[in-house]
Enzyme design. Sequence first.
Site, PDB file in Angstrom:
ATOM      1  N   ARG A 107      -8.217  -1.816   0.909  1.00 48.82           N
ATOM      2  CA  ARG A 107      -8.309  -2.621   2.130  1.00 48.82           C
ATOM      3  C   ARG A 107      -8.765  -1.759   3.280  1.00 48.82           C
ATOM      4  NH1 ARG A 107      -3.554  -6.815   1.855  1.00 48.82           N
ATOM      5  NH2 ARG A 107      -4.934  -8.399   1.098  1.00 48.82           N
ATOM      6  N   ASP A 115     -13.706  -7.967  -0.848  1.00 45.96           N
ATOM      7  CA  ASP A 115     -12.286  -8.234  -1.052  1.00 45.96           C
ATOM      8  C   ASP A 115     -12.067  -9.657  -1.589  1.00 45.96           C
ATOM      9  OD1 ASP A 115      -9.593  -8.700  -0.876  1.00 45.96           O
ATOM     10  OD2 ASP A 115      -9.370  -7.952   1.168  1.00 45.96           O
ATOM     11  N   SER A 118      -8.728 -11.610  -0.754  1.00 48.20           N
ATOM     12  CA  SER A 118      -8.746 -12.320   0.524  1.00 48.20           C
ATOM     13  C   SER A 118      -9.627 -13.569   0.462  1.00 48.20           C
ATOM     14  CB  SER A 118      -9.250 -11.408   1.646  1.00 48.20           C
ATOM     15  OG  SER A 118      -8.323 -10.388   1.875  1.00 48.20           O
ATOM     16  N   TYR A 213       0.144  -4.309   3.089  1.00 47.49           N
ATOM     17  CA  TYR A 213       1.017  -5.139   2.262  1.00 47.49           C
ATOM     18  C   TYR A 213       2.473  -4.985   2.710  1.00 47.49           C
ATOM     19  CZ  TYR A 213      -2.824  -5.673  -1.069  1.00 47.49           C
ATOM     20  OH  TYR A 213      -4.012  -5.983  -1.660  1.00 47.49           O
TER      21      TYR A 213
HETATM   22  P1  NAD Z   1       0.002 -10.697   0.216  1.00 50.83           P
HETATM   23  O1  NAD Z   1      -0.727 -11.757  -0.548  1.00 50.83           O
HETATM   24  O2  NAD Z   1       0.368  -9.430  -0.473  1.00 50.83           O
HETATM   25  O3  NAD Z   1       1.381 -11.337   0.755  1.00 50.83           O
HETATM   26  C1  NAD Z   1       1.382 -12.554   1.495  1.00 50.83           C
HETATM   27  C2  NAD Z   1       2.347 -12.427   2.632  1.00 50.83           C
HETATM   28  O4  NAD Z   1       3.688 -12.460   2.146  1.00 50.83           O
HETATM   29  C3  NAD Z   1       2.229 -11.134   3.439  1.00 50.83           C
HETATM   30  O5  NAD Z   1       1.942 -11.449   4.779  1.00 50.83           O
HETATM   31  C4  NAD Z   1       3.603 -10.477   3.278  1.00 50.83           C
HETATM   32  O6  NAD Z   1       4.011  -9.785   4.447  1.00 50.83           O
HETATM   33  C5  NAD Z   1       4.464 -11.702   3.033  1.00 50.83           C
HETATM   34  N1  NAD Z   1       5.805 -11.447   2.460  1.00 50.83           N
HETATM   35  C6  NAD Z   1       6.200 -10.546   1.517  1.00 50.83           C
HETATM   36  N2  NAD Z   1       7.528 -10.673   1.274  1.00 50.83           N
HETATM   37  C7  NAD Z   1       7.974 -11.678   2.069  1.00 50.83           C
HETATM   38  C8  NAD Z   1       9.236 -12.299   2.264  1.00 50.83           C
HETATM   39  N3  NAD Z   1      10.318 -11.901   1.615  1.00 50.83           N
HETATM   40  N4  NAD Z   1       9.308 -13.307   3.170  1.00 50.83           N
HETATM   41  C9  NAD Z   1       8.226 -13.736   3.863  1.00 50.83           C
HETATM   42  N5  NAD Z   1       7.015 -13.206   3.710  1.00 50.83           N
HETATM   43  C10 NAD Z   1       6.877 -12.191   2.828  1.00 50.83           C
HETATM   44  O7  NAD Z   1      -0.729 -10.339   1.574  1.00 50.83           O
HETATM   45  P2  NAD Z   1      -2.238 -10.559   2.004  1.00 50.83           P
HETATM   46  O8  NAD Z   1      -2.449 -11.976   2.355  1.00 50.83           O
HETATM   47  O9  NAD Z   1      -3.128 -10.049   0.936  1.00 50.83           O
HETATM   48  O10 NAD Z   1      -2.423  -9.671   3.295  1.00 50.83           O
HETATM   49  C11 NAD Z   1      -1.437  -8.922   3.960  1.00 50.83           C
HETATM   50  C12 NAD Z   1      -2.073  -8.350   5.231  1.00 50.83           C
HETATM   51  O11 NAD Z   1      -3.170  -7.500   4.967  1.00 50.83           O
HETATM   52  C13 NAD Z   1      -2.580  -9.419   6.158  1.00 50.83           C
HETATM   53  O12 NAD Z   1      -2.099  -9.166   7.451  1.00 50.83           O
HETATM   54  C14 NAD Z   1      -4.064  -9.278   6.120  1.00 50.83           C
HETATM   55  O13 NAD Z   1      -4.677  -9.647   7.335  1.00 50.83           O
HETATM   56  C15 NAD Z   1      -4.244  -7.815   5.826  1.00 50.83           C
HETATM   57  N6  NAD Z   1      -5.535  -7.567   5.162  1.00 50.83           N
HETATM   58  C16 NAD Z   1      -6.290  -6.513   5.588  1.00 50.83           C
HETATM   59  C17 NAD Z   1      -7.516  -6.253   4.977  1.00 50.83           C
HETATM   60  C18 NAD Z   1      -8.403  -5.122   5.437  1.00 50.83           C
HETATM   61  O14 NAD Z   1      -9.441  -4.906   4.912  1.00 50.83           O
HETATM   62  N7  NAD Z   1      -8.019  -4.353   6.402  1.00 50.83           N
HETATM   63  C19 NAD Z   1      -7.959  -7.033   3.944  1.00 50.83           C
HETATM   64  C20 NAD Z   1      -7.164  -8.084   3.510  1.00 50.83           C
HETATM   65  C21 NAD Z   1      -5.937  -8.342   4.133  1.00 50.83           C
END
Ligand code: NAD
Length: 358
Positions: A107, A115, A118, A213
């Site tokens: 990421r 990605d 996403s 994450y």
């Molecule tokens: P994910 O699919 O791993 O998880 C989904 C969500 O579940 C996350 O927000 C996580 O914090 C939440 N979660 C975990 N345990 C939990 C609990 N017990 N109760 C409530 N929520 C809980 O996450 P994702 O959608 O792949 O992305 C996470 C972050 O990464 C996002 O903020 C996203 O914007 C960021 N991201 C960054 C990049 C990059 O290139 N920089 C790329 C993709 C995503």
Amino acid sequence: MAALPSTIQRLIDLGIDVSVETGFGDSLYIFDKDFEDSGAEIIKDRSEGLAVSDIVCRINKPPEDEIHILKEGGIHISFLDPFNEKNLVDAFVSSRSTAISMELVPRITRAQKMDALSSQANLGGYAAVIEASKHLTKSFPMMMTAAGTISPSKVFVIGVGVAGLQAIATAKRLGARVEAFDTRPIVEEQVRSLGAKFVKIDIGETGETDQGYAKELTEAQIELQQQGMKKVCSQSDVVITTAQVFGRPAPRIVTGEMVSAMQPGSVIVDMAVSTGGNVEGSVSGETINLNGVTIVGLSNLPGEMATDASLVYGNNLYNLIEEYWDKEAKEFNFDIEEEILSGCTVTHQGEITNKLLK
Ligand code: NAD
């Protein structure tokens, strides 16, 4: 599908010869003729394609018996679930082909266009809300009519990553009243900027990894979280759960007790059902009814929007190939030391190369 004809056309423009298995796009009403028109060759025998291709692209992990057919030194790109698929990884090692796992694309900003987690989660979040609206016997928006006022539905989104943000945005667009919770405090601002309310629950120290994450909660923290959201769940018409912890089973957040406290007629969509489920009682691939509460456990929500899911997944694959494609030499410049490739490559030249997996 791993690529629409428009994506294949772009691959061909790079100087790549593309072949497609016959019937590849039938389920999306895209037929062999459409792929031929985009410049692809149609092949009848999958094994033949696997054996001669320098690069094989697909969505999901391959059946184990197709791995040994791959060309030695060839590159296989797909979702692979490598932490749970030791046998598949071993088969890639013995085939001496290079396995790239789309889940492991790092990421970093440069890799955002590749990605696929996403791109698929975004459509999944949208599809989850549409799916919930089909089962709910109420309208999402408020309506003031001569025949009376209809109050807006209440939607609660648990887990505000990519899928959760899109679920919030979609439910807001449909006019629902939306609340959301995530263990990463950084998310509160994003929730508010979409016009939704962030539910505050004090569960102590939480955090995120350098890849963004969530860190896994302790059992005591999960219990605090469950207590904190019990009331919100019971007052919601729709609960959408998207909580995931990378490389671990999904946390169990909504208990049977919380489900029974919800009003009959309400709907839960468990987006984490295929990694263990956030909701007690949810069943992968099924929609069930527990004392009047519908629990949707569709395991492939992006597949409900398959044309667009194929478009963006194909673009992710194209962007990955294009990044390393040498147009002059007409070959994929594979460098296992390069940051993105070293992150997402699982096996290369007969060895497991990924550090996490090792
Ligand atoms: P994910 O699919 O791993 O998880 C989904 C969500 O579940 C996350 O927000 C996580 O914090 C939440 N979660 C975990 N345990 C939990 C609990 N017990 N109760 C409530 N929520 C809980 O996450 P994702 O959608 O792949 O992305 C996470 C972050 O990464 C996002 O903020 C996203 O914007 C960021 N991201 C960054 C990049 C990059 O290139 N920089 C790329 C993709 C995503």
